[in-house]
Scaffold this motif. Structure first.
Motif, PDB file in Angstrom:
ATOM      1  N   ARG A 177     -12.867   6.247 -32.388  1.00 12.71           N
ATOM      2  CA  ARG A 177     -13.328   7.088 -33.494  1.00 12.71           C
ATOM      3  C   ARG A 177     -14.004   8.430 -32.931  1.00 12.71           C
TER       4      ARG A 177
ATOM      5  N   ASN B 130     -10.650  10.418 -32.555  1.00 12.70           N
ATOM      6  CA  ASN B 130      -9.923  10.895 -33.614  1.00 12.70           C
ATOM      7  C   ASN B 130     -10.716  12.150 -34.331  1.00 12.70           C
TER       8      ASN B 130
ATOM      9  N   THR C 191      -9.061  15.588 -35.028  1.00  9.04           N
ATOM     10  CA  THR C 191      -9.143  16.118 -36.268  1.00  9.04           C
ATOM     11  C   THR C 191      -9.829  17.647 -35.976  1.00  9.04           C
TER      12      THR C 191
END
Length: 88
Positions: A25, A28, A32
């Motif tokens: 997580r 990610n 991003t």
């Protein structure tokens, strides 16, 4: 046995199971964020030194800034030591 009661053995198993998910997580979110930073930075790219916070055009100013930047970091421990030795 309540919902919140977890033995120490189960707690270790739960933390080991959730650790890869936590790192995935975080990776990610980082990916991003970096994608958005590059996409919306208004940089056209292709020009060397365009994204640097200092100018590369004046060689002497660049040399002086590098000496000040690295000299302050490398000299700080010696000035701190001198201050401590001279302190009464």
């Amino acid at each position: 046995m309540s919902f919140f009661a977890v033995s120490s053995g189960n707690r270790e198993k739960l933390s080991q199971r959730n650790t890869p998910k936590m790192f995935a997580r975080a990776a990610n979110v980082t990916r991003t964020g970096m994608t958005n930073l590059v996409r919306y930075s208004h940089s056209h790219g292709g020009i060397p030194g365009e994204n640097l916070p200092f100018s590369l055009t004046n060689r002497y100013k660049l040399t002086a800034m590098f000496i000040v930047f690295f000299g302050s970091g490398l000299g700080a421990p010696f000035f701190i030591l001198r201050h401590q030795l001279l302190k009464k």
